[in-house]
Design an enzyme around this catalytic site. Sequence first.
Site, PDB file in Angstrom:
ATOM      1  N   TYR B 252       0.818  -1.212   0.000  1.00  0.00           N
ATOM      2  CA  TYR B 252       0.000   0.000   0.000  1.00  0.00           C
ATOM      3  C   TYR B 252       0.854   1.265   0.000  1.00  0.00           C
ATOM      4  O   TYR B 252       0.402   2.316  -0.444  1.00  0.00           O
ATOM      5  CB  TYR B 252      -1.012  -0.039   1.146  1.00  0.00           C
ATOM      6  CG  TYR B 252      -2.199  -0.896   0.776  1.00  0.00           C
ATOM      7  CD1 TYR B 252      -3.210  -0.378  -0.023  1.00  0.00           C
ATOM      8  CD2 TYR B 252      -2.269  -2.229   1.140  1.00  0.00           C
ATOM      9  CE1 TYR B 252      -4.278  -1.160  -0.424  1.00  0.00           C
ATOM     10  CE2 TYR B 252      -3.341  -3.027   0.744  1.00  0.00           C
ATOM     11  CZ  TYR B 252      -4.340  -2.486  -0.042  1.00  0.00           C
ATOM     12  OH  TYR B 252      -5.397  -3.265  -0.451  1.00  0.00           O
ATOM     13  N   HIS B 407      -5.736  -3.529   6.543  1.00  0.00           N
ATOM     14  CA  HIS B 407      -5.007  -4.466   5.687  1.00  0.00           C
ATOM     15  C   HIS B 407      -3.847  -5.137   6.421  1.00  0.00           C
ATOM     16  O   HIS B 407      -3.085  -5.885   5.822  1.00  0.00           O
ATOM     17  CB  HIS B 407      -4.480  -3.758   4.438  1.00  0.00           C
ATOM     18  CG  HIS B 407      -5.571  -3.375   3.477  1.00  0.00           C
ATOM     19  ND1 HIS B 407      -6.373  -4.327   2.883  1.00  0.00           N
ATOM     20  CD2 HIS B 407      -5.992  -2.180   3.022  1.00  0.00           C
ATOM     21  CE1 HIS B 407      -7.254  -3.717   2.085  1.00  0.00           C
ATOM     22  NE2 HIS B 407      -7.047  -2.410   2.157  1.00  0.00           N
TER      23      HIS B 407
END
Lengths: 727, 727
Positions: B252, B407
Amino acid sequence: MKRVITPILFLIFLVSFGAIGKDHPSLILTSSDVKLMQEGYGKSPLFRTNVDRVQRELDAEMQRPLAVPVPKDAGGGYTHEQHKKNGRLIMNAGVLYQVSGKQKYADFAANLFLKYAALYPSLGEHPKKKNQAPGRLFWQSLNESVWLVMAIQGYDAIYKALDHRTRQNIELNVLRPMADFLSVGQPKTFDKIHNHGTWAAAAVGMTGYVIGEDDYVEKALLGLDKSGKSGFLKQLSLLFSPEGYYAEGPYYQRYALMPFVLFAQAIETNQPERKIFEYRNSIVMKAIYTTVQLSYNDLFFPINDAIKSKGLDTMELVSGLAIAYGMSGDNQLLDISARQKRVALTGGGAKIALARDAGKIVPFQFKTMKLSDGAEGDEGALVILRSSDKPGHQALVLKNTSQGMGHGHFDKLSWIFYDNGQEIITDYGAARFLNVEAKNGGRYLPENKSWAKQTIAHNTLVVDETSHFHGKWKDGQKKSPEQLAFDETETIQLSSAVMRGAYEGVAMTRTIALIKDPELEFPVTLDVLKVDATQPHLYDLPVHYNGQLMDQSVVLKSATSGMRALGDKNGYEHLWLKAVGTPKEGKLARFTWLTDNRFYTLNTVSEEQSQFLFTELGAHDPNFNLRREQAIIHRIPKGEKTIFVSLLEPHGDYNPAVEYTLGSHSQIKSLKLHKRGSYQAITFTTVFGKRWILTLSYDQDKQKTHQIKLGDKEISWQGFYSLQTVE
Amino acid sequence: MKRVITPILFLIFLVSFGAIGKDHPSLILTSSDVKLMQEGYGKSPLFRTNVDRVQRELDAEMQRPLAVPVPKDAGGGYTHEQHKKNGRLIMNAGVLYQVSGKQKYADFAANLFLKYAALYPSLGEHPKKKNQAPGRLFWQSLNESVWLVMAIQGYDAIYKALDHRTRQNIELNVLRPMADFLSVGQPKTFDKIHNHGTWAAAAVGMTGYVIGEDDYVEKALLGLDKSGKSGFLKQLSLLFSPEGYYAEGPYYQRYALMPFVLFAQAIETNQPERKIFEYRNSIVMKAIYTTVQLSYNDLFFPINDAIKSKGLDTMELVSGLAIAYGMSGDNQLLDISARQKRVALTGGGAKIALARDAGKIVPFQFKTMKLSDGAEGDEGALVILRSSDKPGHQALVLKNTSQGMGHGHFDKLSWIFYDNGQEIITDYGAARFLNVEAKNGGRYLPENKSWAKQTIAHNTLVVDETSHFHGKWKDGQKKSPEQLAFDETETIQLSSAVMRGAYEGVAMTRTIALIKDPELEFPVTLDVLKVDATQPHLYDLPVHYNGQLMDQSVVLKSATSGMRALGDKNGYEHLWLKAVGTPKEGKLARFTWLTDNRFYTLNTVSEEQSQFLFTELGAHDPNFNLRREQAIIHRIPKGEKTIFVSLLEPHGDYNPAVEYTLGSHSQIKSLKLHKRGSYQAITFTTVFGKRWILTLSYDQDKQKTHQIKLGDKEISWQGFYSLQTVE
């Protein structure tokens, strides 16, 4: 670097040990090769790198005391490995002596030889001898032949640097006793039509040339009785098929190649009048080229007992290539050399290096071909279909060959499919971790027999959960497939073969076609396996695939908290049954998996109600000897005469790096089998609305016309098959 | 290629829509960038190739009718993908117009914009809206922000080619309503300290610069209320750690990078006085460099939810690199660019291409480093140990970071080990096949939660078969590890961290050291995991390894005909129990596997009696969503305070191509744990007779002296640890 010898001195030198009329080196190297190598060393960075590497290894070894131990260990053990190494050192020292002219290399090789001269006469059979064909330095005489093939090249190279007494010592105490031992000392092996016989012939014959013993040469070429019923020429006639295919398959072809090419080169040097490279329509050259063709993306096709990482960079092919290029100057071979980590230290090797440095590389033409098997070419064939000769092309390997002796697998009419640089429909190869002591001493593992050789381990039909020929290779030797058709056009490449008698009362006919539809991204493969049996059986047709299952059209019943082995023998005991699938849409079933960045959809249809078994390898494998691989087995629980039809379609592009996924769905809409008496038609349609029709009459008469009706449509064709389209 | 505009005409042009004082393009591109790109096109084959590729794509698209469909589909569906594509097309057409001067590209972008001008005002919330932050063109407003970031670049590029009326139309009907929607229209998202907020800020702020609306710029930089409590500057302050590490992890981080670097570049162009690239000790540049450091062999470390094939060639880093190189001219970055398939079509991209063509590449220095986590750098750290910066080096990734939000995985103190170009001790990454429709529409699979996030899926301690924080990420957010030590010398690289509260009443302290013994082939890794608990627990420490098991020292009880899942929850339900091993030699156990051509021996020792569970992934996986991976789980059925010690040693060379296998046996003879009060000493000896002693006091006071007795030997050291040898 050139040595200057006055003519008179030279003559005295020559008469001193009966070598009049004979120059040295004169075996794999000649004086003109040496000049080439010296030129290569001066001009070619590539060749120089190769010479320097060998020189560095040798210089390091020469720092250590000579080690010529009394034979004690089996393969992999210290004395075994040391003697192997010494053979190579003698050869390399000889070569370096020739290239550099430095006396120290000749001395080193001579000193090693003298140690052997002191040891060898005292040796009896090796203490760890194998039952058949024991050696003296080694547990198998095969290793001894290899040793002599190496060492005699070194001897030839240093010959002129030795005095009479030294030569006499080496020849009387090492070379002659070893050549005698390998020939008259083991007549069965020497006269055997087998690669062990070839190594022995090469060792003895090459020794004959170097020491001027014609008797050795004659025996090597024509057999112990010099009748020609055995010996090297007979081996050249029988061990390769007319196209240069070796019955044991690529892995052993690569290994067997070495003595053939070396001895052939030695014959060419010493008896050019034999025209050995023209013998049997240039069988030696064919064998080299065929070895190269038996590969995909630099790795050999892993059929039969094969270590899967073996490929074009193998030492045997480095030597073979140097000899082939030396003979032919074919610049395609440079492409193969460029895939190897080294070039041979020979004249041919120097030529290759100079040519590569000069940018003469031409892409090697990998081709679609049918390589007949058997000395007469009548024991089936290995068929290779290729969608192109470019990197990443599709290749199909159809194993319609003979059994291939003890290393053969029970996999009549099996196939392998490659695409995008990878093996997609796979062959397990051998269950073996070469030279890893913890894994059964590096030898074949028990699972080689219990799994790797069994039919269920391959992509071909298993009847009643037993292997072809009940897993007995000597029975397998007696029957081979018959190649019925082989064709190549712009649109289709097709092979068809029948195998009778792998199972009693069962004949299987497999037709595999690679079809190019310009509207589809990639060619598709159509596989029609027709089984004719006289009574009902359980049929299993596995597809061993490499990839991750993405989607399937069957109703899955999956193992969740417990999983069982599929069977208890013939390889089935090694398969975990992960899931059972039942087709939803009539008799059509579809499976899509992802391998690397590409999707593959297998469409299958059959006449009978089928099951699909999803298996994973690893049951009854207490020592983790098997790799974790997987298969989908198309099972027909009760069939008699039946037909399996499959269509394999590569498609799409999975690119998580750039975050797109294209074409993850199959572009094939339907697949159908139509039976019309003994004829079949297979139709499939694409999402673009095209309908393909493959018809099969199985009639080898190319002139004969056949006709069937499909719906309203009359279809007629001549010969074995036709491929037609309807928009 | 240059356009000539007379000064007077130019002035008229400028005043026509209030853009006096403002040149265009002036966002990511400026007129000097355009000159650079034109120079690059002329001089650099690399840059030309990149321009030509985009031009070909665009020319092909321009053959088709414009498609601006009414929004209908969710992610992956037609309208979604088409709008995504249109944003990119507008941007690329603008760039090409600037580089080539060809009017047709400006016209194409303008026509697309006009279609949006006709459509956008009529749109309400997207019909497939997600619960939070729905868009209008897209189901999520995030996609709409991305669209505007792209499109505004295109608008800036074609600005001067448009007449007043067209500009007015586009600005009033697309750019302003969209910017309003993304800011005041969704205040929660816009003001959120989160990458969705960054995308929105970038979109709105960049639009503000281009259309001359300062209000947008102020809101984007300082938040809706312009207080600076949110907005881009605050995000730069909070979303990265002081070293530029992004809490969600590399996957990310790479994604989040894009709006940061683009908006920063836009700010630099329009308000150089803000010195945005110097902001917070150059945090933008740090984030770019750190992103690169978070990789091995071109792939990002796959911690947390991560697609494993993502790497340095990702588009975000192509853009980031161009901006970073444009700013710094650091030739190390060219090394990274050379690993990418393309260069950005910007001034920086042109500079990169020209520099690469001129051979200015300098190897990028991959380093051993501790990257603190958290805005203040006090929420643990990601530690990277590297044996060198050369290809094939060993790298260890120690996940001593914070949870990383939704996440994040439950893997406190877990590690990954790389060697020889490969991941050897592995992290599963995410259970997801990006954009593959058959796999849950390409979204995260259910197994991402049931397996990939669970603690047992990682190389760290599991207590009582439950995951850290009971698998609740919001609980995980509250506690981070504390990095206790980090050191790097010639001989040793060491990290130590403690995690308290991942389980109630349990603290785990993990010390991992990479040690170079010049007598050994490769560095070895020593792992000391100390567990302090207040009551007895079941402890599991998995090692997820990539390779084929070759040898082990435990007595194996293997599943043969049946296999069970190891548990029924917390990820255990996905593990088949293939075998259970019991140590033979006291409490030492050794496992050797082969990965590619190298062997790895894991030596383990612990205080308590242990079992070793050999597992294979795939139970309770009815749809084949999981990859088939494997682990060895070191289990202590009943432990309280305990210590796991492991030593991982790469060794040998398996080369079946050349038929040799070297060093298949470990060169470590023994491994022992010695406890002395709260101190520990770990000793290991090599076959060369050297004995290594690692002592641990865990005392962060570097001056303090510690002393223990090992046998007869007094050992003293200062500070946290010492490493000593005895020959």
